[in-house]
Design an enzyme around this catalytic site. Structure first.
Site, PDB file in Angstrom:
ATOM      1  CB  CYS A   8      -0.993  -0.021   1.162  1.00  0.00           C
ATOM      2  SG  CYS A   8      -0.243   0.047   2.799  1.00  0.00           S
ATOM      3  NE  ARG A  14      -4.645   1.522   1.922  1.00  0.00           N
ATOM      4  CZ  ARG A  14      -4.465   2.152   0.783  1.00  0.00           C
ATOM      5  NH1 ARG A  14      -5.379   2.059  -0.170  1.00  0.00           N
ATOM      6  NH2 ARG A  14      -3.366   2.859   0.587  1.00  0.00           N
ATOM      7  CG  ASP A 123      -5.025   5.091   2.679  1.00  0.00           C
ATOM      8  OD1 ASP A 123      -5.040   4.661   3.845  1.00  0.00           O
ATOM      9  OD2 ASP A 123      -3.998   5.493   2.105  1.00  0.00           O
TER      10      ASP A 123
HETATM   11  P1  4NP Z   1      -1.720   2.924   4.034  1.00  0.00           P
HETATM   12  O1  4NP Z   1      -2.213   4.355   4.575  1.00  0.00           O
HETATM   13  O2  4NP Z   1      -1.200   3.157   2.631  1.00  0.00           O
HETATM   14  O3  4NP Z   1      -2.949   2.074   4.041  1.00  0.00           O
HETATM   15  O4  4NP Z   1      -0.657   2.456   5.000  1.00  0.00           O
HETATM   16  C1  4NP Z   1      -1.341   5.465   4.606  1.00  0.00           C
HETATM   17  C2  4NP Z   1      -0.495   5.655   5.674  1.00  0.00           C
HETATM   18  C3  4NP Z   1       0.349   6.778   5.699  1.00  0.00           C
HETATM   19  C4  4NP Z   1       0.342   7.664   4.637  1.00  0.00           C
HETATM   20  C5  4NP Z   1      -0.494   7.461   3.561  1.00  0.00           C
HETATM   21  C6  4NP Z   1      -1.345   6.363   3.540  1.00  0.00           C
HETATM   22  N1  4NP Z   1       1.175   8.823   4.666  1.00  0.00           N
HETATM   23  O5  4NP Z   1       1.074   9.659   3.760  1.00  0.00           O
HETATM   24  O6  4NP Z   1       2.033   8.923   5.564  1.00  0.00           O
END
Ligand code: 4NP
Length: 154
Positions: A8, A14, A123
């Site tokens: 992800c 996720r 997300d």
């Molecule tokens: P993930 O969610 O892709 O599901 O882990 C996110 C976690 C952190 C960030 C973006 C999406 N971020 O920009 O730090």
């Protein structure tokens, strides 16, 4: 050995959820020794950080621990190390392809494809909704597990 890498954007919400849900499915089916399952990020933002409390708390409801998991970034070399490289949304797929360069062995998938859907796993970093993420991820992982078992018996 079947090697699966979930991917992800940040590797804190996720993809670790998918990693530990899939490990739980495999364990409940007594197939732990046949699988190698991990997860990674496409961006550098969260490298070294633990799993988001939203994912941690959701999985704790099912007695699934995320202990010891810290975010890592997808590397080009991962392409050869895994049989399945599975993104959560269309942006992940674009970024995976940018990092690995090309996908000659057709290893790159979007998770809900296995459940016959073109949808993204939304997300929770942005939506705040870890329940929807969990339900989608469970559906995708169960469908992936079924596909692997069916392929094996073919
Ligand atoms: P993930 O969610 O892709 O599901 O882990 C996110 C976690 C952190 C960030 C973006 C999406 N971020 O920009 O730090």
């Amino acid at each position: 050995m079947i090697r699966i890498l979930f991917v992800c954007l940040g590797n804190i919400c996720r993809s670790p959820m998918a990693e530990f849900v899939m490990k739980d499915i495999v364990k409940r089916n007594g197939l732990e020794d046949e699988f190698c399952i991990s997860s990674a990020a496409t961006c550098r933002e969260q490298i070294g950080n633990p799993v988001h409390y939203g994912t941690k708390n959701k999985l704790a409801e099912f007695n699934i621990s995320v202990e010891g998991k810290y975010a890592v970034q997808l590397k080009k070399e991962d392409y050869d190390k895994y049989d399945y490289i599975i993104g959560m949304d269309s942006m992940n797929i674009k970024n995976i392809n940018r990092i690995i360069g090309s996908d000659p062995d057709k290893k790159v998938f979007k998770l809900l494809e296995f459940d016959g859907s073109k949808e993204d796993v939304a997300d929770p970093w942005y939506t705040g909704d870890f329940n929807i993420a969990y339900n989608d991820i469970l559906k995708g992982c169960e469908a992936l597990f079924k596909k692997i078992i069916l392929d094996f018996h073919r």
